[in-house]
Design a protein around this motif. Structure first.
Motif, PDB file in Angstrom:
ATOM      1  N   LYS A   5       2.911 -41.107 -25.327  1.00 14.94           N
ATOM      2  CA  LYS A   5       1.818 -40.717 -24.944  1.00 14.94           C
ATOM      3  C   LYS A   5       1.942 -39.176 -24.778  1.00 14.94           C
ATOM      4  CE  LYS A   5      -1.486 -41.422 -21.058  1.00 14.94           C
ATOM      5  NZ  LYS A   5      -1.743 -42.139 -19.759  1.00 14.94           N
ATOM      6  N   HIS A   6       2.999 -38.586 -23.978  1.00 15.79           N
ATOM      7  CA  HIS A   6       3.060 -37.262 -23.909  1.00 15.79           C
ATOM      8  C   HIS A   6       3.174 -36.521 -25.260  1.00 15.79           C
ATOM      9  CE1 HIS A   6       4.135 -33.498 -21.732  1.00 15.79           C
ATOM     10  NE2 HIS A   6       5.263 -33.197 -22.702  1.00 15.79           N
ATOM     11  N   LEU A   7       3.818 -36.956 -26.018  1.00 14.66           N
ATOM     12  CA  LEU A   7       3.903 -36.238 -27.719  1.00 14.66           C
ATOM     13  C   LEU A   7       2.619 -36.228 -28.236  1.00 14.66           C
ATOM     14  CD1 LEU A   7       7.457 -37.794 -28.628  1.00 14.66           C
ATOM     15  CD2 LEU A   7       6.944 -35.543 -27.896  1.00 14.66           C
ATOM     16  N   LYS A   8       1.900 -37.221 -28.030  1.00 13.93           N
ATOM     17  CA  LYS A   8       0.453 -36.994 -28.748  1.00 13.93           C
ATOM     18  C   LYS A   8      -0.349 -35.824 -28.330  1.00 13.93           C
ATOM     19  CE  LYS A   8       0.165 -41.772 -29.507  1.00 13.93           C
ATOM     20  NZ  LYS A   8      -0.651 -43.373 -29.167  1.00 13.93           N
ATOM     21  N   GLN A   9      -0.037 -35.260 -27.079  1.00 13.71           N
ATOM     22  CA  GLN A   9      -0.636 -33.838 -26.841  1.00 13.71           C
ATOM     23  C   GLN A   9      -0.071 -32.690 -27.509  1.00 13.71           C
ATOM     24  OE1 GLN A   9      -0.671 -33.332 -22.612  1.00 13.71           O
ATOM     25  NE2 GLN A   9      -0.247 -35.448 -22.067  1.00 13.71           N
ATOM     26  N   TYR A  10       0.827 -32.911 -28.339  1.00 14.89           N
ATOM     27  CA  TYR A  10       1.492 -31.975 -29.103  1.00 14.89           C
ATOM     28  C   TYR A  10       1.065 -32.069 -30.831  1.00 14.89           C
ATOM     29  CZ  TYR A  10       4.849 -30.893 -25.620  1.00 14.89           C
ATOM     30  OH  TYR A  10       5.445 -30.584 -24.363  1.00 14.89           O
TER      31      TYR A  10
ATOM     32  N   PRO B  61     -17.493 -38.207 -41.986  1.00 18.12           N
ATOM     33  CA  PRO B  61     -17.798 -39.075 -40.824  1.00 18.12           C
ATOM     34  C   PRO B  61     -16.520 -39.937 -40.494  1.00 18.12           C
ATOM     35  CG  PRO B  61     -19.391 -39.153 -42.505  1.00 18.12           C
ATOM     36  CD  PRO B  61     -18.246 -38.663 -43.124  1.00 18.12           C
ATOM     37  N   GLY B  62     -16.508 -39.892 -38.944  1.00 18.05           N
ATOM     38  CA  GLY B  62     -15.533 -40.701 -38.483  1.00 18.05           C
ATOM     39  C   GLY B  62     -14.013 -39.928 -38.251  1.00 18.05           C
ATOM     40  N   LYS B  63     -14.143 -38.891 -39.088  1.00 18.17           N
ATOM     41  CA  LYS B  63     -12.658 -38.141 -39.011  1.00 18.17           C
ATOM     42  C   LYS B  63     -12.972 -36.712 -38.424  1.00 18.17           C
ATOM     43  CE  LYS B  63     -10.773 -40.763 -43.212  1.00 18.17           C
ATOM     44  NZ  LYS B  63     -10.082 -40.661 -44.410  1.00 18.17           N
ATOM     45  N   THR B  64     -13.903 -36.142 -39.216  1.00 19.14           N
ATOM     46  CA  THR B  64     -14.267 -34.529 -38.703  1.00 19.14           C
ATOM     47  C   THR B  64     -14.494 -34.452 -37.051  1.00 19.14           C
ATOM     48  OG1 THR B  64     -15.027 -33.982 -40.795  1.00 19.14           O
ATOM     49  CG2 THR B  64     -15.710 -32.619 -39.055  1.00 19.14           C
ATOM     50  N   LEU B  65     -13.951 -33.629 -36.569  1.00 17.71           N
ATOM     51  CA  LEU B  65     -14.494 -33.227 -35.159  1.00 17.71           C
ATOM     52  C   LEU B  65     -15.912 -32.793 -35.046  1.00 17.71           C
ATOM     53  CD1 LEU B  65     -13.475 -33.314 -32.036  1.00 17.71           C
ATOM     54  CD2 LEU B  65     -12.598 -30.998 -32.323  1.00 17.71           C
ATOM     55  N   SER B  66     -16.708 -33.539 -34.641  1.00 27.18           N
ATOM     56  CA  SER B  66     -17.957 -33.241 -34.473  1.00 27.18           C
ATOM     57  C   SER B  66     -18.356 -32.649 -32.969  1.00 27.18           C
ATOM     58  CB  SER B  66     -18.933 -34.232 -34.799  1.00 27.18           C
ATOM     59  OG  SER B  66     -18.794 -35.408 -33.915  1.00 27.18           O
ATOM     60  N   ALA B  67     -19.703 -32.091 -32.955  1.00 30.99           N
ATOM     61  CA  ALA B  67     -19.881 -31.658 -31.482  1.00 30.99           C
ATOM     62  C   ALA B  67     -19.934 -33.092 -30.752  1.00 30.99           C
ATOM     63  CB  ALA B  67     -21.476 -31.009 -31.582  1.00 30.99           C
ATOM     64  N   ARG B  68     -20.491 -33.920 -30.921  1.00 29.65           N
ATOM     65  CA  ARG B  68     -20.644 -35.045 -30.214  1.00 29.65           C
ATOM     66  C   ARG B  68     -19.182 -35.793 -29.820  1.00 29.65           C
ATOM     67  NH1 ARG B  68     -20.180 -40.752 -30.754  1.00 29.65           N
ATOM     68  NH2 ARG B  68     -20.186 -40.416 -32.952  1.00 29.65           N
ATOM     69  N   ARG B  69     -18.320 -35.819 -30.610  1.00 25.01           N
ATOM     70  CA  ARG B  69     -16.751 -36.059 -30.372  1.00 25.01           C
ATOM     71  C   ARG B  69     -16.170 -35.260 -29.420  1.00 25.01           C
ATOM     72  NH1 ARG B  69     -15.661 -41.479 -31.535  1.00 25.01           N
ATOM     73  NH2 ARG B  69     -16.371 -41.926 -33.351  1.00 25.01           N
ATOM     74  N   TRP B  70     -16.342 -33.734 -29.676  1.00 27.52           N
ATOM     75  CA  TRP B  70     -16.045 -32.980 -28.782  1.00 27.52           C
ATOM     76  C   TRP B  70     -16.512 -32.909 -27.443  1.00 27.52           C
ATOM     77  CZ3 TRP B  70     -12.300 -29.357 -28.249  1.00 27.52           C
ATOM     78  CH2 TRP B  70     -12.565 -28.083 -27.302  1.00 27.52           C
ATOM     79  N   ASP B  71     -17.736 -33.123 -27.236  1.00 30.67           N
ATOM     80  CA  ASP B  71     -18.334 -33.420 -25.935  1.00 30.67           C
ATOM     81  C   ASP B  71     -17.658 -34.555 -25.166  1.00 30.67           C
ATOM     82  OD1 ASP B  71     -19.632 -31.035 -26.105  1.00 30.67           O
ATOM     83  OD2 ASP B  71     -21.833 -31.929 -26.716  1.00 30.67           O
TER      84      ASP B  71
ATOM     85  N   LYS C 278      -6.666 -36.619 -28.474  1.00 29.99           N
ATOM     86  CA  LYS C 278      -7.878 -37.097 -29.311  1.00 29.99           C
ATOM     87  C   LYS C 278      -8.449 -36.062 -30.043  1.00 29.99           C
ATOM     88  CE  LYS C 278     -10.672 -39.917 -27.043  1.00 29.99           C
ATOM     89  NZ  LYS C 278     -11.836 -40.354 -26.055  1.00 29.99           N
ATOM     90  N   VAL C 279      -8.490 -34.677 -29.405  1.00 28.47           N
ATOM     91  CA  VAL C 279      -8.989 -33.817 -30.239  1.00 28.47           C
ATOM     92  C   VAL C 279      -8.098 -33.310 -31.616  1.00 28.47           C
ATOM     93  CG1 VAL C 279      -9.372 -31.130 -30.198  1.00 28.47           C
ATOM     94  CG2 VAL C 279     -10.360 -32.651 -28.631  1.00 28.47           C
ATOM     95  N   LEU C 280      -6.617 -33.241 -31.130  1.00 30.06           N
ATOM     96  CA  LEU C 280      -5.754 -32.950 -32.379  1.00 30.06           C
ATOM     97  C   LEU C 280      -5.941 -34.056 -33.420  1.00 30.06           C
ATOM     98  CD1 LEU C 280      -2.631 -31.789 -30.190  1.00 30.06           C
ATOM     99  CD2 LEU C 280      -4.209 -30.340 -31.486  1.00 30.06           C
TER     100      LEU C 280
END
Length: 452
Positions: free
Chosen positions: A369-374, A44-54, A67-69
């Protein structure tokens, strides 16, 4: 036994409890007792859940990939959304695209897959019927093989003729058709062996879906075609993505990363370049270990390193959650997504669409900010800028496993059997997140040493 239980162990990731996973990937009753129990739990709070994905999408569909990565790095992906997440991690879609743009691309790709599948069906009418073949349908010179009466084949003409091939009687094309048709029964044999423990593959229609996708891919990628192992890559994808065309394109994008490892030239396979790279990394980060391995395993270098890699991946059934395919420390499920997330480059989609070899984005320096997309691993490469020292993460994963048993290997290993026994103590207990983090540390050490 490994091929029977491979995917089941693979899909039991740290993103769900065993009970939840049973609902997503039910196992045949007779195989349940033989399936390794998962050690992973939802975080909880770490796993990418369906709610966090949406929540990661804007109103018009732009994805906050950073955020997803971050979520994937911390706690993996919930099984209910893996298919959708994988499409982005593999570069099927641009995170900066809108819902409308992606729907347009999806529809266009579905239509293209339909065209290719129809093309294949004209040559082999069994494609798309819910059936598949496991015996040769033509001889080496292209003549149809007399088929025995079978209730499975019924009245279906499985062979077609060379005249059915696109373009008519061109000799070069005829050769391509013959080579393709000769692979179809081998694909069928591999389909039968794929993840037999899963209820999903009790259905011939689902087996046929896997056969159709692999057959179409083998046709359009005439240079590499089909090789054993591609079925293991495709299998979880068709389970996660219900639409066949969508599954095909996701598999196609996975193969863009891996196809060179399947390429054969004059009796060799692309894996040899990976083996050479692994040797290079070990030589730089641990010269003493490298020399030890060289001293004791000097007879056949290709076989020597390959066997070391194999024993890391498949030393026993307990390590079925990991698959070392063609020199890459690759796994499906949790391992796939963890590595793809760490190697992620937001320019993947544009790179594939343009046909460029460069992912771009090098030399962004301190633009945090840009590097966080990698992904974490790719960030290092971006900071360094384009150079010849950008090696793939899987190489460092394998190297880190060897490093973990450095002392024992140096002290006890006098041959390959000794290495197998030593590494056997490690492989069954590897955790995807921990192993990837160890690989990142080794990568940092490698970069530091090559600078000096």
């Amino acid at each position: 036994m490994l091929c029977c239980f491979k995917l089941t162990g693979i899909l039991m990731t740290n993103t769900a409890t065993a009970t939840e996973l049973d609902a997503f990937y039910p196992v045949r009753a007779e195989c349940v007792a033989d399936i390794p129990k998962t050690r992973f739990k939802i975080k909880p709070g770490k796993t990418l859940s369906a709610r966090r994905w949406d929540a990661a999408f804007s109103k018009d569909g732009h994805l906050d990939i950073a955020k997803v990565l971050r979520r994937i790095h911390r706690g993996g992906v919930h099984p209910s959304i893996k298919g959708a997440v994988w499409e982005f991690l593999l570069g099927c879609y641009d995170p900066n695209s809108t819902f409308e743009e992606r729907n347009g691309i999806r529809q266009q790709r579905r239509e293209q897959y339909g065209v290719w599948k129809d093309e294949c069906q004209k040559m082999v009418p069994m494609i798309g019927t819910g059936k598949f073949v496991t015996t040769a349908i033509i001889t080496a010179d292209g003549r149809p093989v007399e088929e025995e009466t079978s209730t499975n084949l019924q009245e279906i003409d499985t062979v077609g003729t060379l005249d059915d091939s696109p373009g008519g009687n061109n000799s070069t094309l005829d050769k391509k058709v013959i080579e393709w048709k000769l692979t179809l029964h081998q694909i069928g044999l591999d389909v039968v062996r794929t993840d037999r423990a899963l209820v999903y593959y009790e259905s011939e229609a689902n087996q046929s879906k896997l056969w159709d996708i692999l057959s179409v891919y083998a046709w359009i990628d005439g240079e590499v075609g089909y090789m054993q192992g591609m079925n293991d890559i495709c299998s979880p994808i068709i389970i996660l993505l219900e639409n066949e065309a969508d599954a095909f394109w996701c598999f196609d994008h996975a193969m863009r990363r891996l196809r060179e490892n399947f390429r054969c030239n004059t009796g060799t396979i692309g894996v040899q370049s990976q083996l050479s790279t692994l040797s290079q990394v070990i030589k730089i980060v641990d010269p003493k270990l490298h020399q030890h391995l060289e001293d004791y395993f000097h007879v056949c270098r290709g076989v020597r390193w390959w066997r070391i890699l194999v024993c890391i991946s498949d030393v026993d059934g307990a390590f079925s959650q990991r698959v070392l395919l063609c020199g890459q420390f690759i796994s499906l499920g949790d391992w796939f997504q963890m590595m793809w997330a760490m190697e992620y480059n937001p320019n993947l989609f544009l790179t594939y669409e343009s046909g460029s070899d460069s992912k771009g984005g090098g030399g962004t320096g301190g633009n945090d900010k840009h590097l966080k997309q990698y992904g974490k691993f790719e960030r290092k490469n971006v900071k360094m800028g384009p150079n010849d020292q950008q090696l793939p993460l899987p190489v460092f994963l394998v190297a880190s496993v060897l490093e973990a048993k450095n002392k024992r290997i140096l002290k006890e290993a006098k041959g390959l059997d000794d290495v197998v026994n030593i590494l056997g103590d490690v492989t069954g207990n590897l955790d995807a997140k921990k192993a990837c983090n160890e690989a990142l540390k080794l990568h940092k050490k490698y970069l530091s040493k090559i600078k000096n």
